[in-house]
Design a protein around this motif. Structure first.
Motif, PDB file in Angstrom:
ATOM      1  N   GLU A 232       8.830  31.662   5.004  1.00  0.00           N
ATOM      2  CA  GLU A 232       8.438  31.821   3.602  1.00  0.00           C
ATOM      3  C   GLU A 232       7.039  32.394   3.491  1.00  0.00           C
ATOM      4  OE1 GLU A 232      11.116  28.414   1.315  1.00  0.00           O
ATOM      5  OE2 GLU A 232       9.159  27.843   2.140  1.00  0.00           O
ATOM      6  N   ASP A 233       6.156  31.997   4.396  1.00  0.00           N
ATOM      7  CA  ASP A 233       4.800  32.559   4.395  1.00  0.00           C
ATOM      8  C   ASP A 233       4.820  34.064   4.645  1.00  0.00           C
ATOM      9  OD1 ASP A 233       3.756  30.076   3.878  1.00  0.00           O
ATOM     10  OD2 ASP A 233       3.132  29.675   5.937  1.00  0.00           O
ATOM     11  N   ALA A 234       5.849  34.516   5.377  1.00  0.00           N
ATOM     12  CA  ALA A 234       5.989  35.950   5.647  1.00  0.00           C
ATOM     13  C   ALA A 234       6.735  36.668   4.522  1.00  0.00           C
ATOM     14  CB  ALA A 234       6.721  36.151   6.964  1.00  0.00           C
ATOM     15  N   GLY A 235       7.082  35.925   3.465  1.00  0.00           N
ATOM     16  CA  GLY A 235       7.742  36.531   2.312  1.00  0.00           C
ATOM     17  C   GLY A 235       9.247  36.669   2.441  1.00  0.00           C
ATOM     18  N   LEU A 236       9.854  35.956   3.397  1.00  0.00           N
ATOM     19  CA  LEU A 236      11.298  36.044   3.583  1.00  0.00           C
ATOM     20  C   LEU A 236      12.012  34.959   2.779  1.00  0.00           C
ATOM     21  CD1 LEU A 236      11.475  36.719   7.437  1.00  0.00           C
ATOM     22  CD2 LEU A 236      11.423  38.372   5.562  1.00  0.00           C
ATOM     23  N   SER A 237      13.220  35.289   2.297  1.00  0.00           N
ATOM     24  CA  SER A 237      14.008  34.344   1.505  1.00  0.00           C
ATOM     25  C   SER A 237      14.754  33.396   2.436  1.00  0.00           C
ATOM     26  CB  SER A 237      15.006  35.106   0.632  1.00  0.00           C
ATOM     27  OG  SER A 237      15.815  34.225  -0.093  1.00  0.00           O
ATOM     28  N   VAL A 238      14.577  32.087   2.209  1.00  0.00           N
ATOM     29  CA  VAL A 238      15.133  31.075   3.098  1.00  0.00           C
ATOM     30  C   VAL A 238      15.753  29.946   2.271  1.00  0.00           C
ATOM     31  CG1 VAL A 238      14.627  29.434   4.956  1.00  0.00           C
ATOM     32  CG2 VAL A 238      13.369  31.581   4.823  1.00  0.00           C
ATOM     33  N   ILE A 239      16.879  29.427   2.740  1.00  0.00           N
ATOM     34  CA  ILE A 239      17.485  28.236   2.151  1.00  0.00           C
ATOM     35  C   ILE A 239      17.056  27.039   2.986  1.00  0.00           C
ATOM     36  CG2 ILE A 239      19.656  27.042   1.627  1.00  0.00           C
ATOM     37  CD1 ILE A 239      20.968  29.800   1.410  1.00  0.00           C
ATOM     38  N   GLY A 240      16.468  26.044   2.370  1.00  0.00           N
ATOM     39  CA  GLY A 240      16.068  24.851   3.092  1.00  0.00           C
ATOM     40  C   GLY A 240      17.268  24.026   3.513  1.00  0.00           C
ATOM     41  N   ILE A 241      17.179  23.390   4.669  1.00  0.00           N
ATOM     42  CA  ILE A 241      18.302  22.612   5.189  1.00  0.00           C
ATOM     43  C   ILE A 241      18.703  21.496   4.222  1.00  0.00           C
ATOM     44  CG2 ILE A 241      16.913  20.928   6.481  1.00  0.00           C
ATOM     45  CD1 ILE A 241      20.211  22.579   7.661  1.00  0.00           C
TER      46      ILE A 241
END
Length: 303
Positions: A232-241
């Motif tokens: 997320e710090d790198a600006g990527l979209s992520v779904i949290g576990i």
């Protein structure tokens, strides 16, 4: 998301079942409207209860079927409807709608087609004293229950069942099957299901370019703890576990992926019908790829 119009003529019990799965998230479609051909159809009240726009078209108010269907088509076009689902709609679909929605009009039939087509299939199966019947979901064509079959399920008939009991078992099977097939058809209309990757690493060297490559290949990224923060710090979209498990990470992150929504998504044998049935009933989505590296045991113990 696929926009769906439900057509009904009566009480709308299958309509209610579809809405249940839409609202709990297991059927990811948008129900744009309900279309009915009976003014007193109770399905209209069900639509109001769920804040679904409902439209009554009186067939007697139109000169012919084509004019009647053109009026319906105007509403469907205004709502950008992609798929029509017939849920107890007791009227034949004509050329206007068939041409506008080729292989995009689904019907649920309470028999194992081509056995017992027509409006009284459960009663016909009962009177024939057959040992089994079933349910069928098929696309609609110009014939009577003759369109391309999408999926079917068999039902063994207990000789002790009366007609009412047989009807209850057939309807239960309908409720179980219909929403799942709607989901499959909707997913196929949207294109191939988005692949998902679970990424959880201790050594984060080259993590960002690796995951960026996965995203470019069409993967949806699920991640945990420090890995999620780095992405997320790198600006990527992520779904949290936690969004997958509906449970927080606990014990300093030691317990986060130990959950059926993760292990079921990984261990389901995809060519095993029973496995796939279970994963669909439980609303679990597949995980296609896992990226991990070994935990730094020595460094952690030294701390």
């Amino acid at each position: 998301m696929v926009n769906v119009a439900i057509f009904a003529s009566g009480s709308g019990t299958n309509f209610e079942e579809i809405l249940k799965h839409v609202e709990d998230g297991s059927l990811p479609v948008h129900v744009s409207c309900l279309i009915v051909d009976k003014e007193k159809a109770f399905a209209r009240q069900r639509a109001r209860n769920h804040f679904i726009p409902e439209f009554y078209f009186d067939p007697k108010a139109y000169k012919n079927k084509a004019e009647y269907e053109r009026a319906i088509l105007e509403v469907l076009n205004d709502l950008n409807v992609d798929l029509i689902v017939l849920s107890g709609y007791m009227r034949f679909i004509g050329p206007v709608l068939l041409e506008a929605y080729p292989n995009k009009i689904m019907n649920l039939h309470p028999a194992y087609l081509p056995e017992f087509p027509g409006a009284h299939s459960i009663q016909d199966a009962y009177m024939a004293k057959v040992s089994q019947t079933g349910v069928t979901v098929h696309f609609v064509d110009e014939g009577v229950d003759s369109g391309p079959i999408i999926e079917q399920r068999r039902l063994k008939i207990d000789p002790s069942w009366d007609l009412e009991t047989l009807e209850s078992h057939v309807h239960a099977l309908e409720y179980e099957l219909f929403w799942q097939v709607i989901k499959k058809v909707a997913e196929s209309m949207e294109g191939k299901r988005m692949k998902r990757a679970l990424v959880s690493v201790s050594n984060k060297e080259n993590l960002v370019p690796f995951v960026s490559g996965l995203i470019n290949l069409g993967y949806e990224i699920i991640s945990t703890g420090g890995t999620k923060r780095a992405l997320e710090d790198a600006g990527l979209s992520v779904i949290g576990i936690s969004e997958i498990t509906n449970f927080p990470e606990i014990m300093d992150g030691r317990v986060k992926t130990l959950h059926p929504n993760v292990h079921g998504a990984l261990l389901c044998v995809r060519d095993n019908p029973d496995h796939c049935k279970q994963i669909e009933e439980l609303g679990i989505d597949f995980i296609d790829l896992v990226c991990v590296n070994l935990y730094p045991f020595k460094e952690t113990v030294q701390k």
